[in-house]
Design a protein around this motif. Structure first.
Motif, short mmCIF file in Angstrom:
data_model
loop_
_atom_site.label_atom_id
_atom_site.label_comp_id
_atom_site.label_asym_id
_atom_site.label_seq_id
_atom_site.Cartn_x
_atom_site.Cartn_y
_atom_site.Cartn_z
N THR A 150 -6.81 -1.12 18.48
CA THR A 150 -5.72 -0.32 18.75
C THR A 150 -5.76 1.38 18.51
O THR A 150 -6.14 1.33 17.18
CB THR A 150 -4.45 -0.94 18.37
N THR A 158 0.40 3.79 21.97
CA THR A 158 -0.83 3.32 21.53
C THR A 158 -1.56 2.60 22.85
O THR A 158 -0.95 2.24 23.77
CB THR A 158 -0.60 2.07 20.54
N THR A 160 -4.39 -0.49 23.48
CA THR A 160 -5.09 -1.58 23.10
C THR A 160 -6.08 -2.25 23.87
O THR A 160 -5.77 -2.39 25.05
CB THR A 160 -3.99 -2.87 22.60
N SER A 174 -1.50 -0.75 27.14
CA SER A 174 -0.94 0.36 26.53
C SER A 174 0.52 0.21 25.99
O SER A 174 1.21 -0.76 26.77
CB SER A 174 -0.84 1.74 27.25
#
Lengths: 251, 196
Positions: A150, A158, A160, A174
């Protein structure tokens, strides 16, 4: 050219040969709806591909004829489609036909079939692709060697990635990323020693959850990196902006 | 571009056959079993041949070919002559089912093992080849492509590979494969006088 997206138009051949998969297939089918010249070309290339197929003709096993005809006797046909009616959730792995076809298999298949209201083959294919994508995503998530990476992005939120090096596949999602500016999209890239290639567009950010549906990226090798850039709507052939996030793929 | 090939129909029988098949499919859609037998007799060979070409394994191919033919029975009402020929409709179902099977992981693994164990299988199938004429025409038109076009088209269609896989197998860029498959099929289309 006739299409505003010349790079998508170039996919007519690959599409006609069923050589598109994953996100790119969905993108191209969407594009087909908007590009009559592409659709026309696909039609001609499909006919052409069919001739390649017909040329491979060999005599089928003799017993197959009776089995198929008997199975047809026991199988209800689909009514003509109301082209709007599309049942979802059709099982992708339908009951496999056993040799000889057993009544059980045929009944199971017929039951599965009732669920399916095929539109045209293109839509049927898209459905199957969605289902197969789901299955493929699940395969990565449960892979024994799956690793989760992540990273924050430079625009917030973020990204991932769940990567299975053994499967050479990654699933990317995301969270809390901002909706891209007007006429811009998030595009995924696989950056490897041999160059950078597009892994398709990130799905639209769902308003409520602020997350994106998982997408599968195939052919990921250890040592590759996954990048996300902001690109003009429809995506680019090469990244045109600096990545907002880069994730590494570990062995 | 499409129009220029319209006058180059080099097999006048093709269209007649296509219309006859389309008519049979309409009957099949109404539940006509004897029409389905005729469709079977015309298309089971091409369907089985193509599936076998992609999957290689005879038992798996037979299973998939049966599924395809049953699909034809079941979904005949969805065939729309305005969208393409009956032959292309059936062969598209066959190709997709075969490719679908290839792309499920376990099947792919089994196939690779089999291919590794007997690299000679597939192309030397010692079974009766039907449609020698069609085959000659396709062969002639494939020979007229550049080697890269021919390889890209063959790997994608007969090999059941995605175009990124084809790119990797041929060691060329993705964009190159994309255009070679398209250019190759366009040349095949014009060479074989496909009218639509």
């Amino acid at each position: 050219m006739r299409s505003q997206r010349p790079e998508l138009h170039l996919l007519t051949g690959a599409y006609a040969a069923d050589a598109l998969a994953g996100a790119e297939l969905g993108q191209f089918e969407k594009h087909l709806d908007l590009c009559p010249s592409c659709a026309e070309e696909v039609r001609g290339l499909r006919e052409t591909a069919a001739r390649l197929g017909i040329a491979t003709s060999i005599v089928p096993p003799p017993a197959m004829r009776q089995q198929v005809l008997q199975a047809a006797n026991r199988t209800r046909q689909l009514p003509p489609s109301d082209r709007r009616l599309l049942a979802v959730g059709a099982p992708r792995r339908r009951a496999r036909l056993r040799r000889p076809l057993t009544a059980v298999a045929v009944t199971a298949m017929a039951a599965a079939i009732v669920v399916l209201a095929f539109l045209q083959t293109a839509t049927q294919h898209r459905l199957q692709q969605v289902q197969s994508a789901n299955q493929a995503i699940a395969a990565v998530l449960i892979a024994p060697d799956a690793r989760i990476e992540t990273h924050g992005t430079t625009v917030g939120g973020t990204v991932t990635a769940v990567v299975s090096a053994r499967n050479h596949e990654a699933v990317i999602t995301s969270a809390r990323m901002p909706v891209p500016p007007a006429s811009r999209v998030y595009q995924l890239w696989v950056m490897s020693a041999s160059g950078t290639r597009s892994a398709g567009l990130m799905p639209a950010i769902s308003a409520g959850a602020g997350s994106t549906a998982p997408v599968l990226t195939a052919d990921v090798q250890p040592g590759d990196r996954l990048g996300i850039t902001i690109e003009p709507a429809g995506g680019s052939a090469r990244p045109t902006t600096a990545p907002i996030a880069v994730l590494s793929v570990y062995a | 571009m499409e129009a220029s090939s319209a006058g180059r129909q080099d097999d006048p029988g093709q269209e007649g056959r296509g219309q006859q098949l389309a008519g049979l499919l309409a009957q099949v859609a109404r539940g006509d079993h004897s029409a389905f037998e005729e469709v079977y007799d015309q298309l089971a060979g091409p369907v089985y041949g193509l599936v076998r070409k992609v999957l290689r394994d005879p038992a798996q191919s037979e299973e998939v070919a049966q599924e395809v033919m049953l699909d034809v029975w079941r979904t005949a009402s969805r065939f729309d002559a305005g969208r393409g020929s009956a032959g292309a409709w059936v062969m598209t179902i066959a190709h997709r089912r075969a490719v679908d099977r290839v792309r499920t992981e376990t099947a792919a693994a089994a196939r690779e093992q089999k291919a590794a164990a007997s690299p000679e299988n597939g192309d030397n199938v010692a079974e009766l080849v039907e449609n020698a004429l069609d085959q000659q025409r396709v062969r002639r038109c494939l020979d007229a492509l550049t080697p890269l076009q021919a390889e890209a088209v063959t790997l994608a269609y007969y090999g059941g590979y995605t175009y990124p896989q084809v790119a990797e197998l041929l060691g060329v860029a993705l964009g190159t494969v994309k255009t070679r498959i398209r250019d190759g099929l366009i040349r095949m289309r014009d060479c074989m006088g496909v009218t639509r």
